[in-house]
Design a protein around this motif. Structure first.
Motif, PDB file in Angstrom:
ATOM      1  N   SER A 146      -2.286   5.709  -3.926  1.00 38.70           N
ATOM      2  CA  SER A 146      -3.546   6.704  -3.738  1.00 38.70           C
ATOM      3  C   SER A 146      -3.145   7.731  -2.713  1.00 38.70           C
ATOM      4  N   VAL A 173      -4.992  11.018  -3.687  1.00 41.67           N
ATOM      5  CA  VAL A 173      -6.390  11.365  -3.644  1.00 41.67           C
ATOM      6  C   VAL A 173      -6.563  12.063  -2.337  1.00 41.67           C
ATOM      7  N   ARG A 206      -8.381  12.766   1.108  1.00 37.02           N
ATOM      8  CA  ARG A 206      -8.979  11.473   1.978  1.00 37.02           C
ATOM      9  C   ARG A 206      -9.522  12.118   3.164  1.00 37.02           C
ATOM     10  N   LEU A 245     -12.384   5.257  -0.277  1.00 35.03           N
ATOM     11  CA  LEU A 245     -11.564   5.580  -1.627  1.00 35.03           C
ATOM     12  C   LEU A 245     -12.144   4.751  -2.662  1.00 35.03           C
ATOM     13  N   VAL A 272     -10.187   3.063  -5.450  1.00 35.95           N
ATOM     14  CA  VAL A 272      -8.835   2.887  -5.761  1.00 35.95           C
ATOM     15  C   VAL A 272      -8.728   1.929  -7.054  1.00 35.95           C
ATOM     16  N   ALA A 285      -5.941   2.039   2.349  1.00 30.80           N
ATOM     17  CA  ALA A 285      -5.645   2.066   0.732  1.00 30.80           C
ATOM     18  C   ALA A 285      -4.130   1.909   0.664  1.00 30.80           C
ATOM     19  N   ASP A 286      -3.503   2.664   1.532  1.00 31.37           N
ATOM     20  CA  ASP A 286      -1.951   2.477   0.935  1.00 31.37           C
ATOM     21  C   ASP A 286      -1.408   0.933   1.312  1.00 31.37           C
ATOM     22  N   CYS A 337      -2.520  -1.298  -1.717  1.00 34.14           N
ATOM     23  CA  CYS A 337      -1.761  -0.853  -2.927  1.00 34.14           C
ATOM     24  C   CYS A 337      -0.139  -1.545  -2.750  1.00 34.14           C
TER      25      CYS A 337
END
Length: 178
Positions: free
Chosen positions: A34, A37, A39, A45, A47, A82-83, A86
């Motif tokens: 991610s 992308v 931010r 986001l 994802v 997001a990280d 993921c």
């Protein structure tokens, strides 16, 4: 980084060292997925978690020895979270390959990503108990880190079954900033 780690990993014969480098490469893939992308601060986001799962499968099983189906849709997640999401999916995928599908070929499994009653559920499951990897209940460092990430998102990471392997992350949607 992923290419460099992959080059080092291919220098080892099949086994624990080669697997460790492949797993590290998959973790880098998950962490950087991610990041490409843009931010804006405080933004959300979308994802594409199924696309990440496919990328991880290609990293962990480039010869496609196993059949792993991916089902789900992209998820809306706060950029700041997001990280972590993921990375959790990355650890579920690594666990499926290392502990659920075994080292031979032909085993099958699935990865599903969905929202159920306000909870993001990411699940990795092996289909055939005869193909299962070692079921000693061992938790490695990557799994422990992913458990911490899930807790930080007010969620949890579980192994529901060792043989056949079923592992699942459950994260409340409100913790994702949706």
């Amino acid at each position: 980084m992923t290419s460099l780690v992959g080059l080092f990993g291919r220098r080892f014969p099949p086994g624990a060292c080669s697997d460790a480098f492949t797993d590290l490469r998959a973790r880098f893939e998950a962490l950087t997925f991610s990041a490409a992308v843009e931010r804006p601060e405080g933004s959300d986001l979308t994802v594409d978690l199924p696309a990440l799962a496919q990328r991880l499968i290609e990293t962990l099983d480039p010869d496609r020895r196993h059949r792993v189906a991916v089902d789900g849709a992209p998820a809306r997640v706060a950029a700041a979270r997001a990280d972590g999401v993921c990375q959790i999916l990355g650890e579920l995928t690594i666990t499926l390959f290392r502990r659920g599908l075994g080292s031979g070929g032909g085993a099958a499994g699935d990865i599903s990503i969905r929202f159920e009653q306000g909870v993001l559920v990411m699940r990795a499951a092996a289909e055939d108990p005869a193909q299962a990897g070692p079921g000693d209940g061992h938790h490695d460092l990557g799994w422990s880190i992913a458990e911490g990430l899930a807790r930080n998102l007010s969620g949890a990471l579980y192994r529901l079954s060792e043989v056949p392997l079923v592992a699942e992350a459950r994260i409340p949607a409100d913790a994702l900033g949706r």
